[in-house]
Design a protein around this motif. Structure first.
Motif, mmCIF file in Angstrom:
data_model
loop_
_atom_site.group_PDB
_atom_site.id
_atom_site.type_symbol
_atom_site.label_atom_id
_atom_site.label_comp_id
_atom_site.label_asym_id
_atom_site.label_seq_id
_atom_site.Cartn_x
_atom_site.Cartn_y
_atom_site.Cartn_z
ATOM 1 N N LYS A 64 -13.967 45.207 -85.289
ATOM 2 C CA LYS A 64 -14.770 45.394 -84.508
ATOM 3 C C LYS A 64 -14.756 46.624 -83.413
ATOM 4 C CE LYS A 64 -15.324 40.896 -82.133
ATOM 5 N NZ LYS A 64 -14.622 39.820 -80.971
ATOM 6 N N ALA A 65 -13.623 47.226 -83.416
ATOM 7 C CA ALA A 65 -13.224 48.428 -83.583
ATOM 8 C C ALA A 65 -14.193 49.969 -84.305
ATOM 9 C CB ALA A 65 -11.995 49.355 -83.053
ATOM 10 N N ALA A 66 -14.227 49.529 -85.329
ATOM 11 C CA ALA A 66 -14.409 49.948 -86.309
ATOM 12 C C ALA A 66 -15.772 49.868 -87.455
ATOM 13 C CB ALA A 66 -13.331 49.180 -87.892
ATOM 14 N N GLY A 67 -16.704 48.872 -86.287
ATOM 15 C CA GLY A 67 -17.682 48.911 -86.346
ATOM 16 C C GLY A 67 -18.395 47.748 -88.235
ATOM 17 N N MET A 68 -16.957 47.158 -88.046
ATOM 18 C CA MET A 68 -17.501 46.891 -89.587
ATOM 19 C C MET A 68 -16.821 45.219 -90.052
ATOM 20 S SD MET A 68 -15.350 49.469 -92.007
ATOM 21 C CE MET A 68 -16.024 51.524 -91.948
ATOM 22 N N PRO A 69 -17.032 44.401 -90.996
ATOM 23 C CA PRO A 69 -16.621 43.440 -90.944
ATOM 24 C C PRO A 69 -15.694 43.691 -91.684
ATOM 25 C CG PRO A 69 -18.243 44.362 -93.002
ATOM 26 C CD PRO A 69 -18.431 44.902 -91.778
ATOM 27 N N LEU A 70 -14.434 42.551 -91.172
ATOM 28 C CA LEU A 70 -12.671 43.188 -91.594
ATOM 29 C C LEU A 70 -12.876 43.292 -92.704
ATOM 30 C CD1 LEU A 70 -9.697 42.461 -91.269
ATOM 31 C CD2 LEU A 70 -10.322 40.111 -91.498
ATOM 32 N N TYR A 71 -13.488 41.688 -93.891
ATOM 33 C CA TYR A 71 -13.554 42.483 -95.930
ATOM 34 C C TYR A 71 -13.033 44.372 -96.050
ATOM 35 C CZ TYR A 71 -18.106 42.646 -96.393
ATOM 36 O OH TYR A 71 -19.589 43.320 -96.953
ATOM 37 N N GLN A 72 -14.563 44.604 -95.159
ATOM 38 C CA GLN A 72 -14.236 46.214 -95.516
ATOM 39 C C GLN A 72 -13.157 46.644 -95.213
ATOM 40 O OE1 GLN A 72 -16.272 47.719 -96.527
ATOM 41 N NE2 GLN A 72 -18.302 46.720 -96.657
ATOM 42 N N LEU A 73 -11.822 46.277 -94.442
ATOM 43 C CA LEU A 73 -10.661 47.648 -93.947
ATOM 44 C C LEU A 73 -9.491 46.464 -94.667
ATOM 45 C CD1 LEU A 73 -10.416 46.768 -89.692
ATOM 46 C CD2 LEU A 73 -11.941 48.947 -91.484
ATOM 47 N N LEU A 74 -10.123 45.680 -96.024
ATOM 48 C CA LEU A 74 -9.778 45.468 -97.183
ATOM 49 C C LEU A 74 -8.925 45.321 -97.701
ATOM 50 C CD1 LEU A 74 -9.402 41.182 -95.112
ATOM 51 C CD2 LEU A 74 -7.956 43.636 -94.679
ATOM 52 N N GLY A 75 -10.619 46.711 -98.392
ATOM 53 C CA GLY A 75 -11.040 47.351 -98.928
ATOM 54 C C GLY A 75 -12.245 47.763 -100.100
#
Ligand code: CS2
Ligand code: MG
Length: 413
Positions: free
Chosen positions: A99-110
């Motif tokens: 949420k802090a990144a403003g992205m769906p979690l899957y984006q942070l997983l690659g």
């Protein structure tokens, strides 16, 4: 970004769910699923009494460090209660970070490795006509892969053949009080006969293939009830029907049992829904004794631990088939979907749909279209919990059934 509070919400919209909500000093919130079916309050206490006080003032961005702090720092390791509690914290922190990144979690997983996650649903029937109707109903809902469970002639109730409440995504019915003054909830007791099961199951798959043809991926769950040699026999007998997998053929804690099954059959094998760490899989992965990892985010220490486990499985060409029955809350399901979309070695995702009551409490954004699940592009996990709706459904004691052989001996359920 510091953690200001960590609150445990226990709610029972048709079945019990335990959810952790972490709030940071800048007002972000994250959710984690901590539901352990039939033992829910043990995890709620572990979180409330032993974990929440340690989280206050910690840096919410330090996910790996917090995982290690809770896992190693407790001294006592693993086990379903501990790992469900660690999972809830870990998942909530990933929700906050995304949420802090403003992205769906899957984006942070690659980022996405596919357009959606192939889902399988649960068809079942007390007899063949009821089963065929259930398969047709699942196909009409868009499922492109289907698990097949049926009643066994001579047995009253069998795992996976949904009672009406369970079919609607709610808990198992439990026995009413045994004496009038007895208000305890007691597990239902079922009776089991493995020889009758082994005779019947191949005839069911023969009938389903004859009706629906060779293409539809079909799965089956043995629910830990066979000995290794019985499982080997069933795997061989099912080879002509080309199963996607045979799940939990033998009790999960005996990894060596899978060697014997593997030597006798080419039916693909899946195991792991009752596991809670990578150490439960070491023999299975390094000797390639299984084809699919069945763990849940909720019971395996969260997104951090399951990602590492799946990467380890990928070294051996083993794929994911994450646990997704209705006792995994929508929060746990969403976490699984982000992993499904991101990891390269995705196989399939179990998707038993939650009841309307459950979805009043948990506001989801994931979608199911043409047989594929997608977690949505909402920042974070994409699930929020409605506190007012949750409060309307207080905890109710409930247990999974207990299984006995016909002579009364307790057997695996
Ligand atoms: C099952 C589960 O989904 C599955 O494959 O084996 O329904 C299991 O029985 C429950 O999660 C137990 O809580
Ligand atoms: Mg199962």
């Amino acid at each position: 970004m510091k953690i200001r509070s960590a609150d445990v919400i226990v709610t029972s919209p048709g079945r019990n769910f335990v959810t952790l909500r972490i709030t940071t000093d800048d007002g972000l919130t994250g959710l984690g699923d901590a539901t352990l079916n039939g033992r829910e309050l043990a995890v709620a206490s572990y979180l409330r009494d032993h974990v929440a006080p340690l989280l206050i003032e910690r840096d919410a961005t330090r996910i790996e460090d917090t995982w290690q702090y809770l896992y190693r720092g407790a001294y006592w390791r693993r086990g379903p209660v501990t790992m469900a509690a660690v999972a809830a914290v870990d998942t909530a922190l990933w929700d906050i970070k995304a949420k802090a990144a403003g992205m769906p979690l899957y984006q942070l997983l690659g980022g996405a490795s596919r357009i959606g996650a192939l889902a399988y649903g649960h068809a079942s029937g007390r007899d063949l006509p009821e089963l065929m109707d259930s398969v047709r109903a699942h196909l009409a809902q868009g499922y492109r892969a289907i698990r097949i469970q049926t009643g066994i002639p001579g047995l009253d109730s069998v795992y996976g053949v949904a009672a009406s409440s369970a079919a609607a995504g709610d808990r198992y019915d439990y026995e009413p009080a045994r004496r009038s003054a007895d208000t305890r909830a007691l597990p239902v007791e079922e009776t089991w006969d493995t020889r009758a099961y082994l005779r019947h199951v191949p005839t069911v798959f023969e009938a389903v293939r004859a009706e629906f043809g060779p293409e539809l991926p079909l799965l089956h769950d043995g629910h830990h009830r066979m000995t290794p040699i019985q499982a080997a026999r069933l795997g061989k007998a099912l080879e002509p029907y080309d199963l996607f997998w045979l799940e939990d053929a033998t009790p999960g804690e005996d990894q060596a049992a899978l060697r014997l099954i593997r030597q006798h059959t080419t039916t693909p094998l899946a195991i792991g829904e009752v596991f809670n760490s990578v150490y439960d899989y070491t023999t299975l992965l390094s000797e390639r004794l299984i084809d699919y990892v069945r763990s849940a985010v909720t019971h395996t220490g969260g997104v951090t631990a399951l990602r590492k486990l799946l990467d380890h499985a990928a070294v051996y060409g083993i794929r994911s088939g994450l646990h997704g029955p209705t006792d995994i809350s929508p929060v746990g399901m969403a976490a699984a979907l982000h992993l499904d979309l991101a990891v390269h070695n995705f196989g399939i995702q179990e998707f038993m749909q939650h009841s309307a009551r459950t979805l009043e409490v948990f506001r989801t954004s994931y979608t199911f279209t043409d047989g594929l699940l997608h977690p949505s592009d909402t920042p974070g996990l994409g699930v929020e919990l409605d506190d007012e709706a949750a409060a309307a459904f207080p905890y109710e004691p409930a247990y999974l059934p207990v299984n006995r052989l016909q002579d009364g001996t307790v057997h695996d359920w």
